[in-house]
Design an enzyme around this catalytic site. Structure first.
Site: not given
Length: 448
Positions: A245, A343, A220-222
């Site tokens: 994603e 997602g 994911g993001i971060g």
């Protein structure tokens, strides 16, 4: 370049003002996704504030300022809806100027097909190639579907965008376009590198212990996913695959370190599959005409059945709160919308379908409150108004700096105990008392 596409290009070439003039009061206008959001046409549209009313603007994670929003703080001319909040969307949302559209991400194209009637679509693209095709560049999740549904399609050409090779729907032909605007050619948004905390590093070490050679990864993001990527790049892991994603800088580091080959993937072997890219220039340069990466619509990348066709999927995502019933909140704090479902739900389900797969919810055990005190992110019950992102029936692993809990096939009693065991020690006694009050755990009958 053949004559016909170039002739069409010249015929359809327009100014940003001419493109903005397509919009009428009450229209629904899609302004693009992520790094490929419209700039020139959106700015020209903002100048029409006095003559327009009730124009609905739709974006996906707008990273750059929306001039229409700035020009219309009363929300009389422009009504902004966003499929996933960025920091900007969150800021506007708190002022009542942007509304979030709830979404299970892989449903997006079908939702648009069934329920959206966009009047005008404006998307940022690469320059046209010799065959008359523009490339959607770093974003493909729902842009192609919006273009098919729209009454009018405007492409805003940016010469600084990479040509992202794909598996499906990554281009649009000049014959399918109503207007071409040559934009300001701004550099794509550059995400700053987030500094990982000590807790992030410890969590990342736990994640590394769950990875195997041949795993298919989704980050994911971060800061936490970034540090996991950095650790993978320095590790001895072999033949990792990518099905995600979001493609970020860390994937470039892992690939260049030789960790990613994709040779054991069940589908799209050898390809780094994604639906949008967001990072620094290093990432955008890497993607330009690079055959190792393949961009697809989100209905493909985030379909749990597609995800699960790969072996050993490790999906790594963040959260805001986890309660003792094992419900996960990743998008809101109380009624305050912070991001979106994205997602996360797709990949937690997809990882569980995968042979040897693991869906990880990674969360720091504590956070600092506004008054400087420390609070627990593992809580008895979710804060009032908080949206559940992953229901307890879907949650697989929860990871903190104090370890991880595998929750499948466990009772509420067992889940409560496992989550308290990975909460910060300063809050465990308090959580035990709350669990007893809720009737989901008893100290006298501790299972382990």
């Amino acid at each position: 370049m053949s004559q016909q596409p170039m002739d069409l290009y010249r015929q359809k070439l327009a100014t940003a003002e001419q493109a903005a003039a397509l919009v009428k009061s009450g229209d629904k206008v899609f302004l693009g996704e992520f790094a490929q959001g419209s700039e020139a046409v959106e700015a020209a549209l903002a100048l029409r504030k006095e003559e327009l009313r009730d124009v609905i603007l739709i974006t996906v994670t707008r990273p750059k300022p929306l001039k229409c929003g700035e020009a219309d703080p009363a929300r009389e001319s422009f009504i902004w809806h966003d499929w996933h909040f960025s920091g900007l969307g969150r800021k506007y949302g708190e002022r009542g100027l942007c509304s979030y559209i709830p979404l299970c991400y892989h449903h997006a194209p079908k939702n648009i097909d069934l329920y959206e009637e966009p009047d005008v679509v404006v998307v940022q693209v690469t320059p046209m190639d010799a065959h008359g095709f523009f490339n959607f560049s770093t974003t493909c999740s729902m842009t192609p579907t919006y273009c098919r549904k729209a009454r009018k399609v405007v492409v805003e050409v940016n010469t600084l965008t990479p040509w992202c090779l794909g598996g499906l729907d990554e281009t649009i032909h000049i014959s399918q376009v109503d207007m071409v605007v040559e934009g300001p050619n701004s550099r794509l948004v550059q995400l700053p590198e987030l500094e990982a905390s000590e807790a992030d590093r410890i969590i990342a070490n736990h994640v590394m212990g769950l990875l195997e050679d041949g795993s298919t990864i989704q980050l994911g993001i971060g800061a936490l996913p970034n540090i996991v990527g950095a650790m993978i790049a320095r590790s001895g892991l072999k033949d990792l695959g990518v099905h995600t994603e979001m493609l970020a800088d860390s994937y470039v580091d892992m690939y260049e370190a030789g960790r990613i080959t994709g040779k054991h993937k069940g589908i799209d072997r050898g390809k780094m599959v994604y639906t949008f890219a967001l990072g620094s220039q290093k990432l955008y340069d890497f993607l330009d005409n690079n055959h190792v990466a393949a961009i697809f619509p989100v209905s493909y990348t985030n379909d749990p059945n597609v995800i699960g066709s790969n072996p050993k999927v490790i999906a790594i995502n963040n959260a805001i709160e986890v309660d003792l019933f094992s419900q996960v909140a990743s998008e809101s704090s109380g009624a305050r919308q912070i991001s979106g479902t994205g997602g996360q739900l797709d990949f937690i389900m997809g990882a569980h379908r995968s042979e040897g797969g693991k869906g990880l919810i990674c969360i720091n055990s504590t956070y600092k409150k506004k008054d400087g005190s420390i609070g627990s992110r593992i809580v008895p019950t979710l804060s009032p108004g908080t949206v559940v992102t992953c229901p307890r029936s879907i949650v697989h692993y929860v990871v903190t700096e104090f370890g991880y809990a595998q929750l499948k096939a466990k009772s509420t009693w067992q889940r409560t105990e496992a989550l308290i065991d990975i909460a910060h020690p300063d809050f465990r006694e308090e959580l035990i008392k709350s669990a007893e009050e809720l009737g989901i755990w008893r100290r006298s009958n501790k299972l382990s």
